[in-house]
Design an enzyme around this catalytic site. Structure first.
Site, short mmCIF file in Angstrom:
data_model
loop_
_atom_site.label_atom_id
_atom_site.label_comp_id
_atom_site.label_asym_id
_atom_site.label_seq_id
_atom_site.Cartn_x
_atom_site.Cartn_y
_atom_site.Cartn_z
N ASP A 9 -33.40 3.16 1.00
CA ASP A 9 -33.17 2.13 2.00
C ASP A 9 -32.97 2.87 3.33
O ASP A 9 -32.62 4.05 3.34
CB ASP A 9 -31.91 1.36 1.59
CG ASP A 9 -31.48 0.36 2.63
OD1 ASP A 9 -32.31 -0.48 3.01
OD2 ASP A 9 -30.32 0.44 3.06
N ASP A 11 -31.46 1.36 6.82
CA ASP A 11 -30.21 1.06 7.52
C ASP A 11 -29.02 1.18 6.58
O ASP A 11 -28.96 0.48 5.58
CB ASP A 11 -30.24 -0.37 8.09
CG ASP A 11 -31.26 -0.52 9.20
OD1 ASP A 11 -31.61 0.50 9.82
OD2 ASP A 11 -31.68 -1.65 9.48
N GLY A 46 -28.97 -5.53 4.73
CA GLY A 46 -30.09 -5.57 3.78
C GLY A 46 -30.84 -6.89 3.75
O GLY A 46 -31.83 -7.03 3.05
P1 B16 Z 1 -35.26 -6.05 11.30
P2 B16 Z 1 -32.44 -2.10 5.35
C1 B16 Z 1 -32.19 -4.23 6.95
O1 B16 Z 1 -32.59 -2.91 6.74
C2 B16 Z 1 -30.83 -4.32 7.62
O2 B16 Z 1 -29.81 -3.83 6.78
C3 B16 Z 1 -30.54 -5.75 7.94
O3 B16 Z 1 -29.28 -5.87 8.58
C4 B16 Z 1 -31.66 -6.32 8.82
O4 B16 Z 1 -31.44 -7.71 9.09
C5 B16 Z 1 -33.00 -6.14 8.12
O5 B16 Z 1 -33.18 -4.77 7.82
C6 B16 Z 1 -34.16 -6.61 8.97
O6 B16 Z 1 -34.26 -5.77 10.07
O7 B16 Z 1 -34.69 -7.17 12.10
O8 B16 Z 1 -35.24 -4.72 12.02
O9 B16 Z 1 -36.61 -6.36 10.73
O10 B16 Z 1 -30.97 -1.98 5.10
O11 B16 Z 1 -33.20 -2.90 4.30
O12 B16 Z 1 -33.10 -0.80 5.70
MG MG Z 2 -29.32 -1.04 4.06
#
Ligand code: B16
Ligand code: MG
Length: 212
Positions: A9, A11, A46
């Protein structure tokens, strides 16, 4: 070696963008007069952008059309991307980089499995633009975690079966997605408390003990 590849993953695992997400959602929520705090922000970990917006709108005294929702999500994303420009390779911890290098040196393939549509931009900001063997992210999926799609695509891109992959996640929805894909899952941070993961990591470098 127990696995042939590791899917990370982004973030909350490779780097932390939580605070930037928070600031950008907070600015949107303030403009719409919606209460928003760090506890609600934790529920967005996520979760896809549009699903995150729905969580924020739970406290909205009104309704937005589908078109207005798309515009609100775009407004947040534009601000978020401005904030991401503050990230530099200094936002990649030496522990994470050294562990990734050590896993690669063991012959493991390294992939990304992220809900984010900003994955490539974030990786380039922290100096990992060309680092991973394959990337599966919000731009190639139709269903968000806990659906296994993002990890199944990641494994497919790496040319591996699910049983050959270990997923590393900081969100409960991500652990559920990995297990639903038939993969082992290592939890770090927030996800360790859900009690579902194959391994609970107390540090990123603990991964080196999980793969053999
Ligand atoms: P975006 P991950 C996720 O990333 C984030 O944890 C989540 O907070 C966010 O809303 C989602 O990506 C979408 O991100 O707006 O940049 O498309 O933890 O799956 O790497
Ligand atoms: Mg994450």
């Amino acid at each position: 070696m127990k696995y042939k590849g590791v899917i990370f993953d982004l973030d909350g695992v490779i780097c932390s963008t939580d605070h930037y997400h928070y600031l950008a959602w907070k600015a949107l929520a303030d403009r719409l007069g919606i209460y928003f705090d760090e506890t609600i922000n934790n529920r967005l970990r996520g979760v896809s952008r549009m699903a995150s917006l729905e969580i924020i709108l739970e406290r909205y005294n009104g309704t937005l059309s589908e078109e207005e929702k798309l515009a609100a999500a775009e407004e947040k994303n534009n601000l978020y991307r401005e904030l991401l420009k503050e990230m530099t390779p200094a936002d990649l911890s030496p522990e994470v980089k050294n562990t990734l290098d050590a896993l690669r040196a063991k012959g493991l393939l390294l992939g990304i499995g992220s809900s984010s549509k900003n994955t490539k931009f974030i990786l380039s900001r922290i100096g990992l633009g060309d680092y991973f063997d394959k990337i599966s992210d919000g731009t190639n999926i139709t269903r968000s975690k806990p659906d296994p799609e993002v990890f199944l695509k990641g494994a497919e891109y790496l040319g591996l079966g699910p049983k050959d992959c270990l997923v590393v996640e900081d969100a409960k929805a991500g652990i559920e997605a990995a297990l639903a894909a038939g993969m082992d899952a290592a939890a770090i941070g927030d996800a360790t408390s859900c009690g579902l993961a194959t391994y609970n990591l107390s540090a990123f470098s603990d991964l080196l003990n999980c793969v053999e």
